[in-house]
Design a protein around this motif. Structure first.
Motif, PDB file in Angstrom:
ATOM      1  N   GLN A  61       0.829  -1.189   0.000  1.00  0.00           N
ATOM      2  CA  GLN A  61       0.000   0.000   0.000  1.00  0.00           C
ATOM      3  C   GLN A  61       0.875   1.256   0.000  1.00  0.00           C
ATOM      4  O   GLN A  61       2.081   1.189   0.241  1.00  0.00           O
ATOM      5  CB  GLN A  61      -0.914   0.009   1.227  1.00  0.00           C
ATOM      6  CG  GLN A  61      -1.953  -1.092   1.246  1.00  0.00           C
ATOM      7  CD  GLN A  61      -2.767  -1.081   2.523  1.00  0.00           C
ATOM      8  OE1 GLN A  61      -2.227  -0.827   3.601  1.00  0.00           O
ATOM      9  NE2 GLN A  61      -4.059  -1.347   2.415  1.00  0.00           N
ATOM     10  N   THR A  62       0.238   2.407  -0.260  1.00  0.00           N
ATOM     11  CA  THR A  62       0.958   3.666  -0.160  1.00  0.00           C
ATOM     12  C   THR A  62       1.227   3.954   1.313  1.00  0.00           C
ATOM     13  O   THR A  62       0.307   3.980   2.134  1.00  0.00           O
ATOM     14  CB  THR A  62       0.143   4.823  -0.769  1.00  0.00           C
ATOM     15  OG1 THR A  62      -0.042   4.567  -2.167  1.00  0.00           O
ATOM     16  CG2 THR A  62       0.865   6.142  -0.598  1.00  0.00           C
ATOM     17  N   ASN A  63       2.490   4.140   1.644  1.00  0.00           N
ATOM     18  CA  ASN A  63       2.903   4.402   3.023  1.00  0.00           C
ATOM     19  C   ASN A  63       3.411   5.831   3.150  1.00  0.00           C
ATOM     20  O   ASN A  63       3.882   6.433   2.173  1.00  0.00           O
ATOM     21  CB  ASN A  63       3.997   3.427   3.448  1.00  0.00           C
ATOM     22  CG  ASN A  63       3.497   1.994   3.502  1.00  0.00           C
ATOM     23  OD1 ASN A  63       2.743   1.618   4.387  1.00  0.00           O
ATOM     24  ND2 ASN A  63       3.897   1.188   2.527  1.00  0.00           N
ATOM     25  N   ASN A  64       3.329   6.357   4.360  1.00  0.00           N
ATOM     26  CA  ASN A  64       3.749   7.730   4.633  1.00  0.00           C
ATOM     27  C   ASN A  64       4.930   7.711   5.593  1.00  0.00           C
ATOM     28  O   ASN A  64       4.797   7.282   6.750  1.00  0.00           O
ATOM     29  CB  ASN A  64       2.584   8.528   5.227  1.00  0.00           C
ATOM     30  CG  ASN A  64       2.972   9.969   5.508  1.00  0.00           C
ATOM     31  OD1 ASN A  64       3.889  10.499   4.887  1.00  0.00           O
ATOM     32  ND2 ASN A  64       2.299  10.595   6.445  1.00  0.00           N
ATOM     33  N   LEU A  86       5.516   9.982   0.451  1.00  0.00           N
ATOM     34  CA  LEU A  86       4.533   8.952   0.128  1.00  0.00           C
ATOM     35  C   LEU A  86       5.169   7.967  -0.852  1.00  0.00           C
ATOM     36  O   LEU A  86       5.603   8.366  -1.938  1.00  0.00           O
ATOM     37  CB  LEU A  86       3.276   9.578  -0.481  1.00  0.00           C
ATOM     38  CG  LEU A  86       2.572  10.644   0.378  1.00  0.00           C
ATOM     39  CD1 LEU A  86       1.331  11.158  -0.344  1.00  0.00           C
ATOM     40  CD2 LEU A  86       2.204  10.099   1.743  1.00  0.00           C
ATOM     41  N   TYR A  87       5.206   6.711  -0.479  1.00  0.00           N
ATOM     42  CA  TYR A  87       5.884   5.709  -1.308  1.00  0.00           C
ATOM     43  C   TYR A  87       5.129   4.382  -1.234  1.00  0.00           C
ATOM     44  O   TYR A  87       4.289   4.160  -0.363  1.00  0.00           O
ATOM     45  CB  TYR A  87       7.329   5.515  -0.831  1.00  0.00           C
ATOM     46  CG  TYR A  87       7.414   4.706   0.444  1.00  0.00           C
ATOM     47  CD1 TYR A  87       7.594   3.329   0.413  1.00  0.00           C
ATOM     48  CD2 TYR A  87       7.280   5.324   1.686  1.00  0.00           C
ATOM     49  CE1 TYR A  87       7.640   2.586   1.591  1.00  0.00           C
ATOM     50  CE2 TYR A  87       7.327   4.586   2.854  1.00  0.00           C
ATOM     51  CZ  TYR A  87       7.507   3.225   2.802  1.00  0.00           C
ATOM     52  OH  TYR A  87       7.541   2.485   3.958  1.00  0.00           O
ATOM     53  N   LYS A  88       5.457   3.508  -2.179  1.00  0.00           N
ATOM     54  CA  LYS A  88       4.955   2.131  -2.135  1.00  0.00           C
ATOM     55  C   LYS A  88       5.964   1.222  -2.822  1.00  0.00           C
ATOM     56  O   LYS A  88       6.856   1.693  -3.546  1.00  0.00           O
ATOM     57  CB  LYS A  88       3.587   2.023  -2.807  1.00  0.00           C
ATOM     58  CG  LYS A  88       3.592   2.319  -4.295  1.00  0.00           C
ATOM     59  CD  LYS A  88       2.180   2.180  -4.855  1.00  0.00           C
ATOM     60  CE  LYS A  88       2.155   2.471  -6.350  1.00  0.00           C
ATOM     61  NZ  LYS A  88       0.789   2.352  -6.913  1.00  0.00           N
ATOM     62  N   GLU A 157       5.803   8.356  -4.628  1.00  0.00           N
ATOM     63  CA  GLU A 157       4.645   9.005  -5.236  1.00  0.00           C
ATOM     64  C   GLU A 157       4.691  10.522  -5.059  1.00  0.00           C
ATOM     65  O   GLU A 157       4.349  11.267  -5.977  1.00  0.00           O
ATOM     66  CB  GLU A 157       3.358   8.443  -4.637  1.00  0.00           C
ATOM     67  CG  GLU A 157       3.152   6.968  -4.957  1.00  0.00           C
ATOM     68  CD  GLU A 157       1.846   6.438  -4.391  1.00  0.00           C
ATOM     69  OE1 GLU A 157       1.281   7.072  -3.474  1.00  0.00           O
ATOM     70  OE2 GLU A 157       1.377   5.384  -4.866  1.00  0.00           O
TER      71      GLU A 157
END
Length: 258
Positions: A61-64, A86-88, A157
């Motif tokens: 999932q997109t993580n912060n 924000l990355y995945k 992201e």
């Protein structure tokens, strides 16, 4: 009989301990005798031999990732900023990420950000980070991070500079400058409105003057005589008695009922 029950219970227990549940937003990769499989398991149930292997799970999932650090500016100032990255993970690259980086990939992302942000921010003035240039700075940092992280299977992201804390003196100076710019824009607007109003008054005055000139030029003595005669002709049709006095030029009407 008792032995069979114990054996059956052991087998049931073994069956449950060799079952891994992959939840939505996760993937799993089997590892047997230390060897990591290339197949990525999506959500659902994954069975494995608990004596020789395990299932390594991680989020896609997109993580912060939240960071707070000082960024250098072009003039050599240190700007404190709260950062959100924000990355995945690329699902197909999860086995490579586990092999090459491990599950502690957030520390790698943080280190890459520190390097990229130092290179990018040092090319901008402190005031740029507090203005419309912030989006440009964020985008350039992201591009620098992509060069290193995308080949590793990590997708950045967005890079968000949520708050910028400038040195006190510089912050006050920027606020004064912005206030002065707003005052200048407000004054320019007022002057423009006054200019438009003055132009409107001039145009209105010219129109009134031109109308008066047209009327004065068009009302010659001959036209006035003709108009008077036409008016008296209409009045003569009235049933009331009238006395018309004229010197041969302009008639003068007296109501006969007086």
């Amino acid at each position: 009989m008792k032995t069979n029950k114990i054996l059956s219970a052991s087998l049931i227990g073994l069956m449950f301990t060799s079952c891994a549940i992959i939840r939505p937003g996760e993937v799993g990769v089997k590892q047997n005798l230390g060897v990591l499989a290339n197949e990525v398991k999506s959500q659902g149930t994954v069975f494995y031999n608990p004596f020789i292997g395990k299932v390594i799970k991680t989020s896609i999932q997109t993580n912060n990732l939240e960071l707070s650090l000082s960024l250098p500016s072009k003039e050599g100032l240190s700007i404190t900023s709260q950062i959100s990255i924000l990355y995945k993970l690329d699902k197909s690259r999860v086995p490579d990420i586990i092999r090459n980086i491990g599950l502690n990939y957030e520390s790698i992302i943080a280190n890459v950000f520190r390097s990229a942000s130092a290179d990018v921010c040092s090319q901008f003035f402190a005031k740029d980070m507090h203005s419309g240039m912030r989006a440009t700075i964020e985008n350039e940092i992201k591009n620098r991070m992509d060069e290193i992280l995308v080949p590793q299977g990590i997708i950045v992201e967005s890079v968000l500079m949520k708050s910028i804390q400038l040195p006190n003196g510089l912050s006050a100076s920027i606020e004064r400058k912005l206030q002065a710019e707003q005052d200048a824009m407000r004054m320019e607007f007022v002057l423009q409105q006054e200019k438009l109003e003055a132009e409107r008054i001039i145009i209105e005055a010219k129109g009134t003057r031109d109308a008066q000139n047209i009327i004065s030029e068009g009302l010659t003595d001959q036209i006035i005589k003709i108009r008077s005669i036409e008016a008296f002709k209409e009045l003569s049709k009235s049933p009331n008695s009238k006395i018309i006095i004229t010197d041969g030029k302009t008639p003068f009407l007296i109501d006969g009922n007086i």
